[in-house]
Design a protein around this motif. Structure first.
Motif, PDB file in Angstrom:
ATOM      1  N   UNK A  35      -5.965  48.988 -30.475  1.00 22.33           N
ATOM      2  CA  UNK A  35      -6.295  50.247 -31.154  1.00 22.33           C
ATOM      3  C   UNK A  35      -6.631  49.988 -32.622  1.00 22.33           C
ATOM      4  N   UNK A  36      -5.826  49.165 -33.272  1.00 23.30           N
ATOM      5  CA  UNK A  36      -6.036  48.837 -34.684  1.00 23.30           C
ATOM      6  C   UNK A  36      -7.389  48.154 -34.861  1.00 23.30           C
ATOM      7  N   UNK A  37      -7.718  47.220 -33.974  1.00 27.98           N
ATOM      8  CA  UNK A  37      -9.008  46.528 -34.047  1.00 27.98           C
ATOM      9  C   UNK A  37     -10.169  47.507 -33.877  1.00 27.98           C
ATOM     10  N   UNK A  38     -10.015  48.492 -32.995  1.00 31.13           N
ATOM     11  CA  UNK A  38     -11.037  49.513 -32.774  1.00 31.13           C
ATOM     12  C   UNK A  38     -11.295  50.279 -34.074  1.00 31.13           C
ATOM     13  N   UNK A  39     -10.236  50.656 -34.762  1.00 34.45           N
ATOM     14  CA  UNK A  39     -10.359  51.399 -36.021  1.00 34.45           C
ATOM     15  C   UNK A  39     -10.944  50.506 -37.116  1.00 34.45           C
ATOM     16  N   UNK A  65     -12.048  58.596 -29.042  1.00 33.74           N
ATOM     17  CA  UNK A  65     -12.983  59.646 -29.441  1.00 33.74           C
ATOM     18  C   UNK A  65     -12.586  60.352 -30.732  1.00 33.74           C
ATOM     19  N   UNK A  66     -11.326  60.243 -31.150  1.00 32.01           N
ATOM     20  CA  UNK A  66     -10.902  60.974 -32.335  1.00 32.01           C
ATOM     21  C   UNK A  66      -9.680  60.320 -32.964  1.00 32.01           C
ATOM     22  N   UNK A  67      -9.653  60.325 -34.283  1.00 39.59           N
ATOM     23  CA  UNK A  67      -8.489  59.818 -34.988  1.00 39.59           C
ATOM     24  C   UNK A  67      -8.436  60.343 -36.410  1.00 39.59           C
ATOM     25  N   UNK A  68      -7.249  60.603 -36.871  1.00 36.75           N
ATOM     26  CA  UNK A  68      -6.995  61.082 -38.226  1.00 36.75           C
ATOM     27  C   UNK A  68      -5.742  60.366 -38.694  1.00 36.75           C
ATOM     28  N   UNK A  69      -5.816  59.742 -39.875  1.00 40.03           N
ATOM     29  CA  UNK A  69      -4.668  58.973 -40.317  1.00 40.03           C
ATOM     30  C   UNK A  69      -4.682  58.785 -41.826  1.00 40.03           C
ATOM     31  N   UNK A  76      -8.266  59.072 -43.690  1.00 33.89           N
ATOM     32  CA  UNK A  76      -9.480  58.892 -42.895  1.00 33.89           C
ATOM     33  C   UNK A  76      -9.505  59.786 -41.663  1.00 33.89           C
ATOM     34  N   UNK A  77     -10.727  59.998 -41.173  1.00 31.75           N
ATOM     35  CA  UNK A  77     -10.927  60.805 -39.979  1.00 31.75           C
ATOM     36  C   UNK A  77     -12.188  60.318 -39.269  1.00 31.75           C
ATOM     37  N   UNK A  78     -12.144  60.290 -37.932  1.00 35.26           N
ATOM     38  CA  UNK A  78     -13.357  59.971 -37.177  1.00 35.26           C
ATOM     39  C   UNK A  78     -13.412  60.816 -35.913  1.00 35.26           C
ATOM     40  N   UNK A  79     -14.632  61.081 -35.488  1.00 40.83           N
ATOM     41  CA  UNK A  79     -14.914  61.804 -34.255  1.00 40.83           C
ATOM     42  C   UNK A  79     -16.087  61.097 -33.606  1.00 40.83           C
ATOM     43  N   UNK A  80     -15.921  60.584 -32.394  1.00 41.57           N
ATOM     44  CA  UNK A  80     -16.970  59.877 -31.669  1.00 41.57           C
ATOM     45  C   UNK A  80     -17.403  60.751 -30.498  1.00 41.57           C
ATOM     46  N   UNK A  81     -18.663  61.165 -30.505  1.00 40.94           N
ATOM     47  CA  UNK A  81     -19.202  61.985 -29.416  1.00 40.94           C
ATOM     48  C   UNK A  81     -20.367  61.224 -28.790  1.00 40.94           C
ATOM     49  N   UNK A  82     -20.101  60.528 -27.699  1.00 36.53           N
ATOM     50  CA  UNK A  82     -21.125  59.703 -27.045  1.00 36.53           C
ATOM     51  C   UNK A  82     -22.235  60.548 -26.433  1.00 36.53           C
ATOM     52  N   UNK A  83     -21.914  61.786 -26.044  1.00 31.27           N
ATOM     53  CA  UNK A  83     -22.924  62.665 -25.453  1.00 31.27           C
ATOM     54  C   UNK A  83     -23.818  63.317 -26.509  1.00 31.27           C
ATOM     55  N   UNK A 128      -9.681  66.223 -42.416  1.00 30.37           N
ATOM     56  CA  UNK A 128      -8.783  65.405 -41.624  1.00 30.37           C
ATOM     57  C   UNK A 128      -7.957  66.386 -40.807  1.00 30.37           C
ATOM     58  N   UNK A 129      -8.014  66.282 -39.492  1.00 29.14           N
ATOM     59  CA  UNK A 129      -7.373  67.260 -38.613  1.00 29.14           C
ATOM     60  C   UNK A 129      -6.005  66.789 -38.143  1.00 29.14           C
ATOM     61  N   UNK A 130      -5.079  67.731 -38.097  1.00 32.83           N
ATOM     62  CA  UNK A 130      -3.719  67.444 -37.637  1.00 32.83           C
ATOM     63  C   UNK A 130      -3.361  68.502 -36.605  1.00 32.83           C
ATOM     64  N   UNK A 131      -3.271  68.083 -35.355  1.00 31.53           N
ATOM     65  CA  UNK A 131      -2.955  68.998 -34.264  1.00 31.53           C
ATOM     66  C   UNK A 131      -1.555  68.668 -33.760  1.00 31.53           C
ATOM     67  N   UNK A 132      -0.562  69.235 -34.426  1.00 31.18           N
ATOM     68  CA  UNK A 132       0.829  68.939 -34.089  1.00 31.18           C
ATOM     69  C   UNK A 132       1.672  70.182 -34.370  1.00 31.18           C
TER      70      UNK A 132
END
Length: 153
Positions: A35-39, A65-69, A76-83, A128-132
């Protein structure tokens, strides 16, 4: 009888999907090295930089597809939408480059996630989104703000 069974199964499926996709905060040490390598490959994390708190809105796709940290250096924040590649985003800011942080707690909203709006000194901005739950959301907000304020000293 069949209509009731199909309706019941549909409601059960939707409920299970909705509640199982409700992410929580994860300490960076809970992420795998893969996961760390992906980021890192996205350019959001340096080799020796450690994620403090991480959350995803990726549902069953998770952090692919999504990460916020945030780390000690950046948020940082990312959103990957392959479609829909035009919707893909990949943003970060070092604390010393941030001009303004605005928290948007949406703890009672069913469809919207809480977020932190980041405004850079250069004018660039992103969310940066936090869904908790509320305690975890404020833990994320307060941790990131504390590090930002520390960088201003």
């Amino acid at each position: 009888m069949k209509k009731f069974s199909i309706k019941f199964l549909f409601v059960l499926f939707i409920s299970t999907f909705f509640f199982s996709c409700k992410p929580n905060l994860m300490k960076g040490k809970g992420l795998s090295s893969k996961d760390i390598m992906y980021i890192q490959k996205m350019g959001l994390l340096e080799k020796n930089e450690e994620i403090i708190l991480f959350t995803t809105q990726g549902g069953f796709l998770g952090l692919k597809s999504s990460g916020n940290f945030y780390t000690k250096k950046r948020i940082a924040s990312y959103w990957i939408d392959k479609n829909h590649p035009e919707r893909t985003s990949n943003d970060f800011a070092y604390y010393e480059d941030i001009d303004t942080i605005i928290c948007h707690p949406r703890l009672n909203a069913v469809t919207l996630s809480s977020s932190i709006e980041i405004k850079n000194k250069t004018g660039k901005q992103f969310n940066v989104f936090v869904d908790a739950d509320s305690a975890q959301t404020w833990k994320f907000f307060n941790g990131a703000i504390k590090l930002w304020q520390k960088s201003k000293i």
